[in-house]
Design an enzyme around this catalytic site. Structure first.
Site, PDB file in Angstrom:
ATOM      1  N   GLU A  52     -13.700  46.154  -2.297  1.00 17.92           N
ATOM      2  CA  GLU A  52     -12.518  46.971  -2.094  1.00 17.92           C
ATOM      3  C   GLU A  52     -12.930  48.443  -2.033  1.00 17.92           C
ATOM      4  OE1 GLU A  52      -9.013  45.149  -4.689  1.00 17.92           O
ATOM      5  OE2 GLU A  52     -10.930  45.259  -5.717  1.00 17.92           O
ATOM      6  N   CYS A 101      -1.388  34.723  -0.953  1.00 19.40           N
ATOM      7  CA  CYS A 101      -1.844  33.338  -1.040  1.00 19.40           C
ATOM      8  C   CYS A 101      -2.849  33.065   0.067  1.00 19.40           C
ATOM      9  CB  CYS A 101      -0.665  32.379  -0.921  1.00 19.40           C
ATOM     10  SG  CYS A 101      -1.180  30.664  -0.802  1.00 19.40           S
ATOM     11  N   ASP A 130     -14.627  40.873  -6.196  1.00 18.34           N
ATOM     12  CA  ASP A 130     -13.377  41.411  -6.702  1.00 18.34           C
ATOM     13  C   ASP A 130     -13.725  42.150  -7.980  1.00 18.34           C
ATOM     14  OD1 ASP A 130     -10.520  41.748  -6.884  1.00 18.34           O
ATOM     15  OD2 ASP A 130     -10.594  40.340  -8.555  1.00 18.34           O
ATOM     16  N   CYS A 151       3.822  27.714  -1.692  1.00 16.42           N
ATOM     17  CA  CYS A 151       3.186  26.429  -1.382  1.00 16.42           C
ATOM     18  C   CYS A 151       2.544  25.780  -2.605  1.00 16.42           C
ATOM     19  CB  CYS A 151       2.140  26.598  -0.273  1.00 16.42           C
ATOM     20  SG  CYS A 151       0.641  27.444  -0.801  1.00 16.42           S
ATOM     21  N   CYS A 182       0.902  30.156  -6.113  1.00 15.25           N
ATOM     22  CA  CYS A 182       1.766  30.562  -5.008  1.00 15.25           C
ATOM     23  C   CYS A 182       3.160  29.978  -5.179  1.00 15.25           C
ATOM     24  CB  CYS A 182       1.169  30.104  -3.677  1.00 15.25           C
ATOM     25  SG  CYS A 182       2.191  30.521  -2.265  1.00 15.25           S
ATOM     26  N   CYS A 197      -1.307  29.946   2.410  1.00 16.92           N
ATOM     27  CA  CYS A 197      -0.171  30.083   3.326  1.00 16.92           C
ATOM     28  C   CYS A 197       0.110  31.542   3.676  1.00 16.92           C
ATOM     29  CB  CYS A 197       1.078  29.432   2.753  1.00 16.92           C
ATOM     30  SG  CYS A 197       1.787  30.303   1.350  1.00 16.92           S
ATOM     31  N   ASP A 202      -8.840  36.148  -9.945  1.00 16.12           N
ATOM     32  CA  ASP A 202      -9.953  36.983  -9.481  1.00 16.12           C
ATOM     33  C   ASP A 202     -10.631  36.374  -8.259  1.00 16.12           C
ATOM     34  OD1 ASP A 202      -9.457  38.731 -11.483  1.00 16.12           O
ATOM     35  OD2 ASP A 202     -11.060  38.024 -12.810  1.00 16.12           O
TER      36      ASP A 202
END
Ligand SMILES: [Zn+2]
Length: 430
Positions: free
Chosen positions: A279, A346, A195, A368, A365, A349, A375
């Protein structure tokens, strides 16, 4: 090791070509159904089943008969391939443990496909400019259909082995299978994701923070100081030129140090990992402006200013490029994925929400309650997107070099994988 990869592109057949494709799909379906009927009758009568070789002889008979002579209008290869697939499906279907069961009669418009098995008959014309200098779509030559335009969304590397034309949701697609020589460093099989961040250059999916550019920060103040000195000097004076040279040298020095640090870092990363997912920076720069977007509200505001920005921007680009070629030297590969919402989704979930990020370093989150460093969550999401992409690209799972990937995936349920990456403690509720 030679591995097979598949590239799928959208076809843009003109009306006449579409009519031909429909017609040939119909013929392949006819051959499938006709042979299936034949085999079923033999099965019911207790007569041994025919194998592909015999079925192919029937096809020759049909094609030369008056009754089924229309089959001659289509390519023989695609009809033979329909029989080959039927043959395989029947023998697999006889196995009671096979979840697919015995093959069924094909219906019009369902699973329409044409397989062209002969690489000599598929010709790719990848020119993107026509004689008049206008942009055009590349074309693929398909026997008896002609040159069909397709949207080449990525480079095709490797030797073309076969092509399959399918129709899905009203569009025609071609899947081109190629063979490429690829050596994955089998001794050190590992896949990881990075990341790319502002505070740290990158975070690995295992939580390792990488900040090799930290030493560059000390130059920041110096540069500001020297630039201020320049602004106080009389423009184009001897002193001014001297000061300007000093600044240029400082910039050069920074670039050299950055280059050196990144070389060391990427070498280490590529030694430890066969596949690295990052990315796609081109897309990313559009989604993450300095002022922040819906995806990343204001995340980069401060850091994206001044020298810090240039260090980071160039650092990311160089890092990715170095990873790309170093991985390819070692037979690994770099996978680029879309950056959208990687920091808001998340991993437990799947809930995607800007509210999952109460502040820059925190991920919590709202659905959940899962919580971790933002990161690291980003890196995890990038990793899972990369895996998805690899599977979509048709990494042949039967192949040993890719098999490890599938094995690795199937032996880890998402939760399990996550626990291994983040540690069991990450699952606690807050
Ligand atoms: Zn959640």
């Amino acid at each position: 090791m030679v591995i097979r990869k598949a590239y799928r592109f959208r076809l843009e057949p003109d009306e006449a070509q579409q009519a031909l494709l429909h017609q040939f799909c119909g013929q392949a379906r006819f051959v499938w159904n006709k042979a299936l009927e034949l085999q079923k009758r033999r099965l019911d009568g207790g007569v041994p089943l025919l194998r592909y070789g015999d079925l192919a002889k029937y096809l020759t008979l049909w094609r030369s008969s008056e009754e089924y002579g229309f089959l001659r209008q289509g390519p023989v290869h695609t009809q033979q391939q329909a029989l080959k697939r039927l043959d395989q499906a029947i023998w697999e279907g006889l196995d009671r443990n096979n979840p697919k069961g015995f093959p069924a009669f094909r219906k019009r418009g369902v699973h329409d496909s044409l397989r062209y098995p002969d690489p000599n008959q598929i010709k790719l014309d990848l020119r993107v400019w026509d004689e008049a200098g206008r942009r055009r779509l590349p074309k693929i030559f398909l026997p008896k259909v002609g040159r069909v335009k397709f949207r080449k969304t990525r480079e095709i590397e490797g030797m073309v082995k076969n092509a399959t034309v399918t129709r899905r949701a009203g569009h025609w697609y071609v899947s081109i299978q190629v063979e490429v020589e690829q050596e994955l460093p089998l001794s050190k099989l590992s896949i990881t994701a990075l990341d790319l961040g502002v505070k740290h250059l990158a975070t690995l999916v295992d939580g390792t923070r990488i900040d090799p550019l930290f030493p560059l920060r000390r130059f920041e103040e110096k540069l500001v100081w020297e630039q201020r000195k320049l602004s106080r000097k009389k423009r184009f004076s001897r002193n001014w030129y001297q000061q300007k040279r000093r600044i240029t040298r400082l910039h050069e020095h920074i670039a050299n140090v950055r280059y050196d640090l990144l070389q060391k870092l990427t070498t280490r990363l590529c030694k430890n990992h066969a596949v690295i997912v990052v990315e796609d920076l081109k897309v990313r720069s559009m989604t993450r402006s300095a002022r922040g977007t819906v995806d990343e509200p204001g995340r980069n505001v401060r850091a994206k200013s001044g020298l810090n920005k240039s260090i980071l921007d160039q650092g990311w680009g160089m890092l990715v490029e170095m990873l790309r070629y170093k991985l390819s030297w070692r037979g690994g590969m770099l996978v680029k994925v879309a950056p959208h919402h990687t920091s808001q989704r998340c991993p437990r979930c799947g809930h995607t929400d800007p509210d999952n990020r109460p502040d820059q370093p925190t991920f919590r989150c709202v659905e959940c309650g899962f919580s971790a460093h933002a990161d690291q969550v980003g890196a995890y999401n990038i990793l899972s997107r990369g895996m998805e992409k690899l599977r979509d690209e048709g990494w042949d799972t039967a192949d040993a070099s890719a098999g490890w990937l599938e094995g690795w995936l199937s032996s880890h349920s998402p939760d399990r994988l996550f626990a291994e990456i983040f540690g069991e403690s990450c699952f606690g509720r807050i």
